[in-house]
Design a protein around this motif. Sequence first.
Motif, PDB file in Angstrom:
ATOM      1  N   LYS A 287       0.687  -1.071   0.341  1.00  0.00           N
ATOM      2  CA  LYS A 287       0.173  -0.084   0.052  1.00  0.00           C
ATOM      3  C   LYS A 287       1.313   1.543  -0.231  1.00  0.00           C
ATOM      4  O   LYS A 287       2.117   1.119   0.528  1.00  0.00           O
ATOM      5  CB  LYS A 287      -0.970   0.279   0.893  1.00  0.00           C
ATOM      6  N   GLU A 288       0.418   2.297  -0.476  1.00  0.00           N
ATOM      7  CA  GLU A 288       0.782   3.922  -0.392  1.00  0.00           C
ATOM      8  C   GLU A 288      -0.173   4.519   0.122  1.00  0.00           C
ATOM      9  O   GLU A 288      -0.929   4.612   0.217  1.00  0.00           O
ATOM     10  CB  GLU A 288       0.625   4.083  -2.095  1.00  0.00           C
ATOM     11  N   PHE A 289       0.776   5.026   1.301  1.00  0.00           N
ATOM     12  CA  PHE A 289       0.072   6.442   2.464  1.00  0.00           C
ATOM     13  C   PHE A 289       0.673   8.005   1.804  1.00  0.00           C
ATOM     14  O   PHE A 289       2.032   7.379   1.739  1.00  0.00           O
ATOM     15  CB  PHE A 289       0.562   5.604   4.034  1.00  0.00           C
ATOM     16  N   ILE A 290      -0.688   8.860   1.989  1.00  0.00           N
ATOM     17  CA  ILE A 290      -0.306  10.048   1.434  1.00  0.00           C
ATOM     18  C   ILE A 290      -0.317  11.142   2.743  1.00  0.00           C
ATOM     19  O   ILE A 290      -1.160  10.433   2.735  1.00  0.00           O
ATOM     20  CB  ILE A 290      -0.922  10.292   0.222  1.00  0.00           C
ATOM     21  N   LEU A 291       0.702  11.633   3.271  1.00  0.00           N
ATOM     22  CA  LEU A 291      -0.166  12.030   3.899  1.00  0.00           C
ATOM     23  C   LEU A 291       1.217  13.562   3.301  1.00  0.00           C
ATOM     24  O   LEU A 291       1.343  14.508   3.143  1.00  0.00           O
ATOM     25  CB  LEU A 291       1.517  11.741   5.265  1.00  0.00           C
ATOM     26  N   SER A 292      -0.250  14.061   3.827  1.00  0.00           N
ATOM     27  CA  SER A 292      -0.713  15.650   3.018  1.00  0.00           C
ATOM     28  C   SER A 292      -0.402  16.706   4.291  1.00  0.00           C
ATOM     29  O   SER A 292      -1.017  16.335   5.305  1.00  0.00           O
ATOM     30  CB  SER A 292      -1.613  15.708   2.034  1.00  0.00           C
ATOM     31  N   PHE A 293       0.097  17.986   4.387  1.00  0.00           N
ATOM     32  CA  PHE A 293      -0.069  18.918   5.452  1.00  0.00           C
ATOM     33  C   PHE A 293       0.196  20.650   4.324  1.00  0.00           C
ATOM     34  O   PHE A 293       0.422  20.356   3.749  1.00  0.00           O
ATOM     35  CB  PHE A 293       1.096  18.995   5.948  1.00  0.00           C
ATOM     36  N   GLU A 294      -1.386  20.867   4.905  1.00  0.00           N
ATOM     37  CA  GLU A 294      -1.543  22.196   5.129  1.00  0.00           C
ATOM     38  C   GLU A 294       0.088  23.266   5.069  1.00  0.00           C
ATOM     39  O   GLU A 294       0.273  24.442   5.527  1.00  0.00           O
ATOM     40  CB  GLU A 294      -2.460  23.189   5.181  1.00  0.00           C
ATOM     41  N   SER A 295       0.340  22.895   6.865  1.00  0.00           N
ATOM     42  CA  SER A 295       1.260  23.615   7.724  1.00  0.00           C
ATOM     43  C   SER A 295       2.306  23.400   8.078  1.00  0.00           C
ATOM     44  O   SER A 295       2.773  21.510   7.404  1.00  0.00           O
ATOM     45  CB  SER A 295       0.171  23.569   9.047  1.00  0.00           C
ATOM     46  N   GLU A 296       3.727  24.166   7.812  1.00  0.00           N
ATOM     47  CA  GLU A 296       4.805  23.575   7.662  1.00  0.00           C
ATOM     48  C   GLU A 296       5.484  22.821   8.798  1.00  0.00           C
ATOM     49  O   GLU A 296       6.457  22.134   9.111  1.00  0.00           O
ATOM     50  CB  GLU A 296       5.702  24.331   7.349  1.00  0.00           C
ATOM     51  N   VAL A 297       5.332  23.557   9.954  1.00  0.00           N
ATOM     52  CA  VAL A 297       5.037  22.911  11.237  1.00  0.00           C
ATOM     53  C   VAL A 297       4.737  21.712  11.691  1.00  0.00           C
ATOM     54  O   VAL A 297       5.415  20.638  11.694  1.00  0.00           O
ATOM     55  CB  VAL A 297       4.139  24.430  12.790  1.00  0.00           C
ATOM     56  N   GLU A 298       3.777  21.370  10.829  1.00  0.00           N
ATOM     57  CA  GLU A 298       3.267  19.458  10.917  1.00  0.00           C
ATOM     58  C   GLU A 298       4.081  19.107  10.295  1.00  0.00           C
ATOM     59  O   GLU A 298       4.211  17.679  10.004  1.00  0.00           O
ATOM     60  CB  GLU A 298       2.020  19.909  10.644  1.00  0.00           C
ATOM     61  N   PHE A 299       4.322  19.571   8.827  1.00  0.00           N
ATOM     62  CA  PHE A 299       5.339  18.319   8.000  1.00  0.00           C
ATOM     63  C   PHE A 299       6.253  18.230   8.817  1.00  0.00           C
ATOM     64  O   PHE A 299       7.064  17.035   8.987  1.00  0.00           O
ATOM     65  CB  PHE A 299       5.384  19.722   6.713  1.00  0.00           C
ATOM     66  N   ILE A 300       7.348  19.540   9.167  1.00  0.00           N
ATOM     67  CA  ILE A 300       8.609  19.504   9.581  1.00  0.00           C
ATOM     68  C   ILE A 300       8.068  18.184  11.197  1.00  0.00           C
ATOM     69  O   ILE A 300       9.246  17.536  11.528  1.00  0.00           O
ATOM     70  CB  ILE A 300       9.509  20.203  10.668  1.00  0.00           C
ATOM     71  N   LYS A 301       7.210  18.401  11.685  1.00  0.00           N
ATOM     72  CA  LYS A 301       6.857  17.685  13.077  1.00  0.00           C
ATOM     73  C   LYS A 301       6.698  16.135  12.796  1.00  0.00           C
ATOM     74  O   LYS A 301       8.014  15.208  13.323  1.00  0.00           O
ATOM     75  CB  LYS A 301       6.026  18.003  13.613  1.00  0.00           C
TER      76      LYS A 301
END
Length: 83
Positions: A16-30
């Motif tokens: 499977k491929e899981f796609i995690l998407s982010f609006e916030s750069e803070v969440e992306f970095i975390k």
Amino acid sequence: MRGLYSMVIKIISSFKEFILSFESEVEFIKIHEQILEALTDDSNTKGVYYEHENTSKFFPALFLKSTVVEIDKGDNKVMPIVS
């Protein structure tokens, strides 16, 4: 396929491929930091917990170590992390 989100992390396993998407750069970095920590965890007790739009996913260290992780931060595509 990215839609409104400019930052995406793909976790690709053999099934499977899981796609995690982010609006916030803070969440992306975390989440990016959690992935790196899990991949380098010798005791395999770490993991990544991702929450988005009333759903959540947990990716344990052992699972992440058997996947390919692609990181795309908008225009600056980073090479995949092969675990």
